[in-house]
Design a protein around this motif. Structure first.
Motif, PDB file in Angstrom:
ATOM      1  N   GLY A   1       0.777  -1.237   0.000  1.00  0.00           N
ATOM      2  CA  GLY A   1       0.000   0.000   0.000  1.00  0.00           C
ATOM      3  C   GLY A   1       0.807   1.284   0.000  1.00  0.00           C
ATOM      4  O   GLY A   1       0.350   2.300  -0.511  1.00  0.00           O
ATOM      5  N   ARG A   2       2.015   1.269   0.538  1.00  0.00           N
ATOM      6  CA  ARG A   2       2.852   2.475   0.574  1.00  0.00           C
ATOM      7  C   ARG A   2       3.697   2.634  -0.683  1.00  0.00           C
ATOM      8  O   ARG A   2       4.333   3.667  -0.872  1.00  0.00           O
ATOM      9  CB  ARG A   2       3.796   2.417   1.764  1.00  0.00           C
ATOM     10  CG  ARG A   2       3.102   2.462   3.090  1.00  0.00           C
ATOM     11  CD  ARG A   2       4.151   2.403   4.165  1.00  0.00           C
ATOM     12  NE  ARG A   2       3.569   2.424   5.488  1.00  0.00           N
ATOM     13  CZ  ARG A   2       4.277   2.498   6.582  1.00  0.00           C
ATOM     14  NH1 ARG A   2       5.585   2.533   6.518  1.00  0.00           N
ATOM     15  NH2 ARG A   2       3.681   2.516   7.749  1.00  0.00           N
ATOM     16  N   HIS A   3       3.746   1.622  -1.508  1.00  0.00           N
ATOM     17  CA  HIS A   3       4.592   1.688  -2.705  1.00  0.00           C
ATOM     18  C   HIS A   3       4.025   2.739  -3.661  1.00  0.00           C
ATOM     19  O   HIS A   3       2.820   2.842  -3.830  1.00  0.00           O
ATOM     20  CB  HIS A   3       4.643   0.322  -3.398  1.00  0.00           C
ATOM     21  CG  HIS A   3       5.710   0.243  -4.429  1.00  0.00           C
ATOM     22  ND1 HIS A   3       5.541   0.754  -5.692  1.00  0.00           N
ATOM     23  CD2 HIS A   3       6.972  -0.248  -4.371  1.00  0.00           C
ATOM     24  CE1 HIS A   3       6.644   0.559  -6.381  1.00  0.00           C
ATOM     25  NE2 HIS A   3       7.531  -0.044  -5.606  1.00  0.00           N
TER      26      HIS A   3
ATOM     27  N   ARG B   1      -1.705   1.890  -9.271  1.00  0.00           N
ATOM     28  CA  ARG B   1      -1.735   1.240 -10.598  1.00  0.00           C
ATOM     29  C   ARG B   1      -1.919  -0.276 -10.452  1.00  0.00           C
ATOM     30  O   ARG B   1      -2.721  -0.891 -11.160  1.00  0.00           O
ATOM     31  CB  ARG B   1      -0.453   1.549 -11.348  1.00  0.00           C
ATOM     32  CG  ARG B   1      -0.414   0.943 -12.718  1.00  0.00           C
ATOM     33  CD  ARG B   1       0.785   1.478 -13.502  1.00  0.00           C
ATOM     34  NE  ARG B   1       0.775   0.892 -14.812  1.00  0.00           N
ATOM     35  CZ  ARG B   1       1.704   0.066 -15.250  1.00  0.00           C
ATOM     36  NH1 ARG B   1       2.721  -0.259 -14.503  1.00  0.00           N
ATOM     37  NH2 ARG B   1       1.621  -0.429 -16.461  1.00  0.00           N
ATOM     38  N   MET B   2      -1.171  -0.868  -9.525  1.00  0.00           N
ATOM     39  CA  MET B   2      -1.281  -2.317  -9.315  1.00  0.00           C
ATOM     40  C   MET B   2      -2.679  -2.684  -8.832  1.00  0.00           C
ATOM     41  O   MET B   2      -3.257  -3.668  -9.277  1.00  0.00           O
ATOM     42  CB  MET B   2      -0.228  -2.791  -8.312  1.00  0.00           C
ATOM     43  CG  MET B   2      -0.291  -4.274  -8.024  1.00  0.00           C
ATOM     44  SD  MET B   2      -0.097  -5.328  -9.478  1.00  0.00           S
ATOM     45  CE  MET B   2       1.614  -5.135  -9.811  1.00  0.00           C
ATOM     46  N   GLU B   3      -3.225  -1.892  -7.947  1.00  0.00           N
ATOM     47  CA  GLU B   3      -4.571  -2.164  -7.440  1.00  0.00           C
ATOM     48  C   GLU B   3      -5.598  -2.143  -8.578  1.00  0.00           C
ATOM     49  O   GLU B   3      -6.463  -3.013  -8.666  1.00  0.00           O
ATOM     50  CB  GLU B   3      -4.951  -1.146  -6.367  1.00  0.00           C
ATOM     51  CG  GLU B   3      -6.320  -1.393  -5.778  1.00  0.00           C
ATOM     52  CD  GLU B   3      -6.731  -0.356  -4.762  1.00  0.00           C
ATOM     53  OE1 GLU B   3      -7.746  -0.592  -4.079  1.00  0.00           O
ATOM     54  OE2 GLU B   3      -6.063   0.696  -4.641  1.00  0.00           O
ATOM     55  N   ARG B   4      -5.488  -1.160  -9.470  1.00  0.00           N
ATOM     56  CA  ARG B   4      -6.406  -1.101 -10.618  1.00  0.00           C
ATOM     57  C   ARG B   4      -6.273  -2.339 -11.501  1.00  0.00           C
ATOM     58  O   ARG B   4      -7.259  -2.900 -11.970  1.00  0.00           O
ATOM     59  CB  ARG B   4      -6.146   0.159 -11.440  1.00  0.00           C
ATOM     60  CG  ARG B   4      -6.826   1.392 -10.901  1.00  0.00           C
ATOM     61  CD  ARG B   4      -6.771   2.578 -11.855  1.00  0.00           C
ATOM     62  NE  ARG B   4      -5.421   2.943 -12.290  1.00  0.00           N
ATOM     63  CZ  ARG B   4      -4.542   3.619 -11.557  1.00  0.00           C
ATOM     64  NH1 ARG B   4      -4.849   4.012 -10.341  1.00  0.00           N
ATOM     65  NH2 ARG B   4      -3.351   3.911 -12.034  1.00  0.00           N
ATOM     66  N   LEU B   5      -5.022  -2.782 -11.731  1.00  0.00           N
ATOM     67  CA  LEU B   5      -4.802  -3.978 -12.544  1.00  0.00           C
ATOM     68  C   LEU B   5      -5.428  -5.209 -11.890  1.00  0.00           C
ATOM     69  O   LEU B   5      -6.028  -6.053 -12.566  1.00  0.00           O
ATOM     70  CB  LEU B   5      -3.312  -4.217 -12.765  1.00  0.00           C
ATOM     71  CG  LEU B   5      -2.615  -3.264 -13.722  1.00  0.00           C
ATOM     72  CD1 LEU B   5      -1.107  -3.445 -13.651  1.00  0.00           C
ATOM     73  CD2 LEU B   5      -3.115  -3.451 -15.131  1.00  0.00           C
TER      74      LEU B   5
ATOM     75  N   SER C   1      -5.964  -5.403 -17.209  1.00  0.00           N
ATOM     76  CA  SER C   1      -5.155  -4.437 -17.944  1.00  0.00           C
ATOM     77  C   SER C   1      -5.901  -3.963 -19.190  1.00  0.00           C
ATOM     78  O   SER C   1      -6.816  -4.638 -19.672  1.00  0.00           O
ATOM     79  CB  SER C   1      -3.816  -5.048 -18.339  1.00  0.00           C
ATOM     80  OG  SER C   1      -4.022  -6.208 -19.100  1.00  0.00           O
ATOM     81  N   ASP C   2      -5.527  -2.805 -19.666  1.00  0.00           N
ATOM     82  CA  ASP C   2      -6.130  -2.236 -20.876  1.00  0.00           C
ATOM     83  C   ASP C   2      -5.175  -2.415 -22.039  1.00  0.00           C
ATOM     84  O   ASP C   2      -3.998  -2.076 -21.939  1.00  0.00           O
ATOM     85  CB  ASP C   2      -6.401  -0.732 -20.696  1.00  0.00           C
ATOM     86  CG  ASP C   2      -7.486  -0.471 -19.681  1.00  0.00           C
ATOM     87  OD1 ASP C   2      -8.448  -1.245 -19.629  1.00  0.00           O
ATOM     88  OD2 ASP C   2      -7.358   0.521 -18.931  1.00  0.00           O
ATOM     89  N   TRP C   3      -5.694  -2.933 -23.106  1.00  0.00           N
ATOM     90  CA  TRP C   3      -4.897  -3.131 -24.318  1.00  0.00           C
ATOM     91  C   TRP C   3      -5.503  -2.309 -25.431  1.00  0.00           C
ATOM     92  O   TRP C   3      -6.716  -2.169 -25.527  1.00  0.00           O
ATOM     93  CB  TRP C   3      -4.874  -4.604 -24.697  1.00  0.00           C
ATOM     94  CG  TRP C   3      -4.176  -5.435 -23.674  1.00  0.00           C
ATOM     95  CD1 TRP C   3      -4.711  -5.994 -22.545  1.00  0.00           C
ATOM     96  CD2 TRP C   3      -2.798  -5.762 -23.644  1.00  0.00           C
ATOM     97  NE1 TRP C   3      -3.766  -6.641 -21.832  1.00  0.00           N
ATOM     98  CE2 TRP C   3      -2.565  -6.544 -22.476  1.00  0.00           C
ATOM     99  CE3 TRP C   3      -1.725  -5.502 -24.471  1.00  0.00           C
ATOM    100  CZ2 TRP C   3      -1.327  -7.034 -22.141  1.00  0.00           C
ATOM    101  CZ3 TRP C   3      -0.487  -6.002 -24.133  1.00  0.00           C
ATOM    102  CH2 TRP C   3      -0.297  -6.747 -22.985  1.00  0.00           C
TER     103      TRP C   3
END
Length: 127
Positions: free
Chosen positions: A108-110, A115-119, A124-126
């Motif tokens: 969580g602090r990274h 972005r990782m949470e959304r993925l 992912s969006d292509w």
């Protein structure tokens, strides 16, 4: 305790600076929690949800094609909507990972956590 955690814990004690956030501006903020090893152990020991079978069939047969056609038609042939209906199956976005709520305690602090949470939640969006 998991064997590799013992080794990782020893490394962590020797070199805490290796886990600090690298930034051009001086910062005392760290990416990693001060109790990193305990958080890692909690994540590893957290229960893993048993996945159920998806509605889609993964066979090369007329029956599988018909079944998948019906599933897609139920979602107006919108594959994204059909996949969203597959919660708790291997087709759910991020199902190969621990739950976002569990991973957030560790990452969580990274700076890239958002972005990782959304993925993990939406895939992912292509182009």
């Amino acid at each position: 305790s998991v064997p590799f955690l013992v080794e990782l814990r020893e490394h962590w004690k020797r070199d805490r600076g290796g886990f600090e956030r690298k930034s051009r501006e001086p910062s005392t903020e760290k990416c990693w929690p001060s109790n990193l090893m305990e958080v890692v152990e909690k994540v590893i020991n957290s229960p893993v949800e048993k996945l159920k079978a998806p509605d889609f069939a993964f066979e090369l047969s007329q029956e599988a094609a018909q079944k998948n056609y019906l599933i897609l038609s139920k979602h107006n042939f919108n594959l994204d909507e059909a996949l969203k209906s597959q919660k708790g199956t291997p087709l759910e976005y991020g199902s190969e990972f621990r739950r976002v709520e569990v991973l957030e305690n560790l990452f969580g602090r990274h700076p890239n956590w958002g972005r990782m949470e959304r993925l993990l939640r939406k895939g992912s969006d292509w182009p």
